[in-house]
Motif scaffolding. Structure first.
Motif, PDB file in Angstrom:
ATOM      1  N   ILE A 167     -10.462   4.722  -4.811  1.00  0.00           N
ATOM      2  CA  ILE A 167     -11.578   5.059  -5.700  1.00  0.00           C
ATOM      3  C   ILE A 167     -12.463   6.095  -5.021  1.00  0.00           C
ATOM      4  O   ILE A 167     -12.891   5.904  -3.877  1.00  0.00           O
ATOM      5  N   VAL A 189      -9.643   0.705 -13.423  1.00  0.00           N
ATOM      6  CA  VAL A 189      -8.732   0.481 -12.296  1.00  0.00           C
ATOM      7  C   VAL A 189      -7.497  -0.278 -12.759  1.00  0.00           C
ATOM      8  O   VAL A 189      -6.363   0.028 -12.360  1.00  0.00           O
ATOM      9  N   VAL A 234      -5.375   1.048  -4.856  1.00  0.00           N
ATOM     10  CA  VAL A 234      -5.917   2.241  -5.531  1.00  0.00           C
ATOM     11  C   VAL A 234      -7.063   2.828  -4.718  1.00  0.00           C
ATOM     12  O   VAL A 234      -7.924   2.096  -4.217  1.00  0.00           O
ATOM     13  N   THR A 244     -12.306   3.161  -1.321  1.00  0.00           N
ATOM     14  CA  THR A 244     -11.130   2.367  -0.953  1.00  0.00           C
ATOM     15  C   THR A 244      -9.967   3.286  -0.584  1.00  0.00           C
ATOM     16  O   THR A 244      -9.866   4.411  -1.067  1.00  0.00           O
ATOM     17  N   ALA A 270      -9.351  -2.534  -6.572  1.00  0.00           N
ATOM     18  CA  ALA A 270      -8.694  -1.358  -6.006  1.00  0.00           C
ATOM     19  C   ALA A 270      -8.293  -1.593  -4.557  1.00  0.00           C
ATOM     20  O   ALA A 270      -7.191  -1.227  -4.133  1.00  0.00           O
TER      21      ALA A 270
END
Length: 259
Positions: A233, A201, A231, A246, A226
């Protein structure tokens, strides 16, 4: 010239019919020492391919360089990669060895100092499924059973893919390739065959890649970082199944979840 990625190793094979002597294809693992401006930066245990892409991506994700243009030259010798940057006084962090084993070594992660990825146009969920299958279709893995695969893709298709004994090395390679090609990482997503760790990440955050996908699992720290830094995931992408941990807003076409 294509670098061989495996060797045939003698072994005893057991099955329901008994034991027999034979050969099996085993993935190559070699040490590659990286020197930057004459200083030993680190030693990676890795697969011996696409070394220029690897070192470019590694120096970028470790924030030693900010662009591929900062590299003056890369010289590749047996078990040694020598990099000269345009700034000969570039300060390096402490030396470390990147092990092929998962979690063998990682950069210190300070989430407050990591970049945050801004909201952007979502990727269709069907594109995620289709591209994951295409990236992870590895003949080398079928033959040896001992390789990780990482790909970089966009809505236009697969940009590049890499195979290595370590998924972190493979991710550095695809980032290095994209960096040299001037890729807009904000419109890409990364796909990997193994577990999504906090270090994976972190590398995506440094590059600005908003989505990372795996057919495997993730970790709690990866999810935490994340979530805080933008980010998405996605794990366990298999057939119609996937877990979005996420930032689901980065994926379009998701049915409303049942309560």
């Amino acid at each position: 010239m294509t670098v061989p990625m495996f060797k045939k190793v003698r072994c005893i094979k057991l099955d329901a019919e008994g034991a027999k002597s034979g050969l099996h294809e085993v993935i190559d693992e070699v040490p590659e020492a990286v020197f930057v401006n004459g200083r030993h930066a680190m030693t990676a245990m890795m697969s011996p391919s696409d070394l220029e892409d690897f070192v470019t991506g590694y120096l970028f994700t470790e924030q030693i360089i900010k662009s591929a243009e900062e590299i003056e030259s890369i010289r590749i010798e047996t078990n040694r990669i020598s990099v000269i940057t345009k700034n000969l006084f570039k300060v390096l962090g402490p030396k470390k060895t990147i092990l092929s084993g998962c979690g063998g070594a990682a950069s210190f992660i300070d989430t407050e100092k990591l970049p945050r990825i801004l909201p952007g146009q979502p990727f269709p969920v069907d594109l995620i499924r289709k591209t994951t299958v295409e990236v992870l279709d590895s003949e080398l893995h079928t033959v040896t059973g001992g390789i990780h695969v990482v790909g970089l893709a966009s809505e236009a298709g697969i940009i590049t893919r890499s195979e290595d004994i370590g998924r972190h090395n493979a991710l550095d390679r695809v980032i290095g390739y994209g960096l040299k090609k001037g890729t807009d990482f904000s419109r890409t997503f990364a796909i990997c065959s193994g577990r999504i760790s906090s270090e994976m990440v972190r590398k995506c955050l440094v590059a600005g890649i908003p989505v990372i996908v795996s057919r495997g699992a993730t970790t709690t720290l990866a999810v935490q970082i994340a979530e805080q830094n933008g980010v998405c995931i996605i794990g366990f992408v298999r057939s119609a199944k996937m877990n979005i941990y996420t930032h689901p807003e980065r994926i379009s076409g998701i049915p409303s979840p049942l309560q």
